[in-house]
Write a protein that holds these residues in place. Structure first.
Motif, mmCIF file in Angstrom:
data_model
loop_
_atom_site.group_PDB
_atom_site.id
_atom_site.type_symbol
_atom_site.label_atom_id
_atom_site.label_comp_id
_atom_site.label_asym_id
_atom_site.label_seq_id
_atom_site.Cartn_x
_atom_site.Cartn_y
_atom_site.Cartn_z
ATOM 1 N N MET A 1 60.600 -22.209 108.510
ATOM 2 C CA MET A 1 59.595 -21.924 109.505
ATOM 3 C C MET A 1 59.251 -20.442 109.574
ATOM 4 S SD MET A 1 58.705 -24.672 110.945
ATOM 5 C CE MET A 1 59.252 -26.330 111.148
ATOM 6 N N GLN A 2 60.112 -19.592 109.054
ATOM 7 C CA GLN A 2 59.862 -18.167 109.135
ATOM 8 C C GLN A 2 58.980 -17.667 107.996
ATOM 9 O OE1 GLN A 2 63.350 -15.704 109.023
ATOM 10 N NE2 GLN A 2 62.378 -14.095 110.204
ATOM 11 N N LEU A 3 58.720 -18.470 107.003
ATOM 12 C CA LEU A 3 57.893 -18.064 105.872
ATOM 13 C C LEU A 3 56.541 -17.568 106.369
ATOM 14 C CD1 LEU A 3 57.545 -18.171 102.686
ATOM 15 C CD2 LEU A 3 56.312 -20.287 103.129
ATOM 16 N N GLY A 4 56.202 -16.340 106.021
ATOM 17 C CA GLY A 4 54.949 -15.744 106.467
ATOM 18 C C GLY A 4 53.741 -16.249 105.705
ATOM 19 N N LEU A 5 52.602 -16.100 106.305
ATOM 20 C CA LEU A 5 51.346 -16.563 105.725
ATOM 21 C C LEU A 5 51.057 -15.888 104.389
ATOM 22 C CD1 LEU A 5 48.950 -18.408 106.268
ATOM 23 C CD2 LEU A 5 47.898 -16.548 107.551
ATOM 24 N N ALA A 6 51.438 -14.631 104.241
ATOM 25 C CA ALA A 6 51.175 -13.897 103.000
ATOM 26 C C ALA A 6 51.878 -14.516 101.800
ATOM 27 C CB ALA A 6 51.614 -12.440 103.151
ATOM 28 N N ARG A 7 52.959 -15.251 102.022
ATOM 29 C CA ARG A 7 53.727 -15.820 100.909
ATOM 30 C C ARG A 7 53.312 -17.239 100.560
ATOM 31 N NH1 ARG A 7 59.752 -15.204 102.058
ATOM 32 N NH2 ARG A 7 59.827 -16.041 99.960
ATOM 33 N N THR A 8 52.230 -17.732 101.127
ATOM 34 C CA THR A 8 51.766 -19.084 100.831
ATOM 35 C C THR A 8 50.708 -19.065 99.738
ATOM 36 O OG1 THR A 8 50.019 -19.011 102.507
ATOM 37 C CG2 THR A 8 52.186 -19.843 103.201
ATOM 38 N N ARG A 9 50.404 -20.250 99.215
ATOM 39 C CA ARG A 9 49.337 -20.364 98.218
ATOM 40 C C ARG A 9 48.035 -19.900 98.871
ATOM 41 N NH1 ARG A 9 48.433 -26.151 96.347
ATOM 42 N NH2 ARG A 9 50.628 -25.883 95.906
ATOM 43 N N ASN A 10 47.293 -19.065 98.197
ATOM 44 C CA ASN A 10 46.042 -18.494 98.704
ATOM 45 C C ASN A 10 46.259 -17.691 99.991
ATOM 46 O OD1 ASN A 10 44.578 -19.758 96.592
ATOM 47 N ND2 ASN A 10 44.481 -21.635 97.799
ATOM 48 N N GLY A 11 47.433 -17.107 100.125
ATOM 49 C CA GLY A 11 47.786 -16.362 101.327
ATOM 50 C C GLY A 11 46.841 -15.212 101.628
ATOM 51 N N ALA A 12 46.456 -14.461 100.611
ATOM 52 C CA ALA A 12 45.552 -13.324 100.824
ATOM 53 C C ALA A 12 44.206 -13.778 101.386
ATOM 54 C CB ALA A 12 45.352 -12.557 99.526
ATOM 55 N N GLU A 13 43.682 -14.886 100.880
ATOM 56 C CA GLU A 13 42.415 -15.416 101.382
ATOM 57 C C GLU A 13 42.565 -15.932 102.811
ATOM 58 O OE1 GLU A 13 43.651 -16.492 98.303
ATOM 59 O OE2 GLU A 13 42.412 -15.120 97.159
ATOM 60 N N GLU A 14 43.682 -16.596 103.094
ATOM 61 C CA GLU A 14 43.937 -17.098 104.454
ATOM 62 C C GLU A 14 44.011 -15.947 105.453
ATOM 63 O OE1 GLU A 14 43.896 -20.054 105.733
ATOM 64 O OE2 GLU A 14 43.789 -21.183 103.879
ATOM 65 N N ILE A 15 44.673 -14.879 105.050
ATOM 66 C CA ILE A 15 44.794 -13.723 105.940
ATOM 67 C C ILE A 15 43.426 -13.122 106.227
ATOM 68 C CG2 ILE A 15 45.650 -11.349 106.068
ATOM 69 C CD1 ILE A 15 48.175 -12.416 104.571
ATOM 70 N N LYS A 16 42.596 -12.974 105.197
ATOM 71 C CA LYS A 16 41.257 -12.408 105.384
ATOM 72 C C LYS A 16 40.415 -13.234 106.352
ATOM 73 C CE LYS A 16 40.966 -10.301 100.826
ATOM 74 N NZ LYS A 16 40.341 -10.382 99.504
ATOM 75 N N SER A 17 40.612 -14.558 106.339
ATOM 76 C CA SER A 17 39.790 -15.435 107.193
ATOM 77 C C SER A 17 40.501 -15.850 108.480
ATOM 78 C CB SER A 17 39.361 -16.671 106.405
ATOM 79 O OG SER A 17 40.494 -17.436 106.044
ATOM 80 N N ALA A 18 41.601 -15.199 108.813
ATOM 81 C CA ALA A 18 42.398 -15.591 109.989
ATOM 82 C C ALA A 18 41.844 -14.998 111.276
ATOM 83 C CB ALA A 18 43.853 -15.173 109.790
ATOM 84 N N ASN A 19 40.576 -15.184 111.510
ATOM 85 C CA ASN A 19 39.938 -14.687 112.726
ATOM 86 C C ASN A 19 39.771 -15.853 113.699
ATOM 87 O OD1 ASN A 19 38.696 -13.018 114.535
ATOM 88 N ND2 ASN A 19 36.692 -13.153 113.549
ATOM 89 N N HIS A 20 40.816 -16.108 114.481
ATOM 90 C CA HIS A 20 40.835 -17.245 115.401
ATOM 91 C C HIS A 20 41.268 -16.741 116.783
ATOM 92 C CE1 HIS A 20 40.506 -19.798 111.852
ATOM 93 N NE2 HIS A 20 41.536 -19.151 111.348
ATOM 94 N N PRO A 21 40.342 -16.179 117.577
ATOM 95 C CA PRO A 21 40.724 -15.600 118.861
ATOM 96 C C PRO A 21 41.273 -16.603 119.872
ATOM 97 C CG PRO A 21 38.338 -15.583 118.603
ATOM 98 C CD PRO A 21 38.923 -16.024 117.298
ATOM 99 N N GLU A 22 41.052 -17.887 119.662
ATOM 100 C CA GLU A 22 41.585 -18.881 120.595
ATOM 101 C C GLU A 22 42.954 -19.405 120.170
ATOM 102 O OE1 GLU A 22 38.669 -21.795 121.581
ATOM 103 O OE2 GLU A 22 37.617 -20.384 122.866
ATOM 104 N N ILE A 23 43.526 -18.806 119.128
ATOM 105 C CA ILE A 23 44.903 -19.115 118.734
ATOM 106 C C ILE A 23 45.741 -17.895 119.077
ATOM 107 C CG2 ILE A 23 46.489 -19.611 116.841
ATOM 108 C CD1 ILE A 23 44.204 -21.055 115.416
ATOM 109 N N ARG A 24 46.794 -18.116 119.855
ATOM 110 C CA ARG A 24 47.692 -17.025 120.252
ATOM 111 C C ARG A 24 49.113 -17.397 119.862
ATOM 112 N NH1 ARG A 24 44.602 -14.170 124.472
ATOM 113 N NH2 ARG A 24 42.490 -14.807 123.944
#
Length: 100
Positions: A1-24
């Motif tokens: 569960m601690q695996l960060g988003l950067a270490r996932t498949r397509n992590g860099a793209e996911e990070i760039k598009s992670a603009n979700h202000p209603e997720i906290r």
């Protein structure tokens, strides 16, 4: 569960598009303890390309779960992340007695 988003498949793209202000996310600070803490220390973070990688990053599992729930039911999502990688999940003594 601690695996960060950067270490996932397509992590860099996911990070760039992670603009979700209603997720906290509330990230609980790591703290060794042998008994429950009265009040966990941490802070709420709004999901953005900058925050998903701060302090070790959001849990990838939590991020994808929150994103999917947000897409499906269109409500604000708040998740608490309190994890330490490599630790086993165990039942406490009271639960062990109930299970038998």
């Amino acid at each position: 569960m601690q695996l960060g988003l950067a270490r996932t498949r397509n992590g860099a793209e996911e990070i760039k598009s992670a603009n979700h202000p209603e997720i906290r996310f509330f990230i609980v600070q790591s703290h060794p303890a042998y008994s429950p803490a009265a009040v966990p220390q941490g802070r709420w973070k709004i999901c953005s390309p900058q925050t998903v990688t701060e302090d070790g990053g959001f849990s990838a599992v939590a991020y994808f779960f929150a994103r999917r729930v947000r897409e499906d039911i269109h409500v604000p999502i708040g998740l608490v992340q309190d994890c330490v990688g490599g630790t086993p999940a165990e039942l406490g003594p009271a639960r062990k007695r109930c299970a038998s």
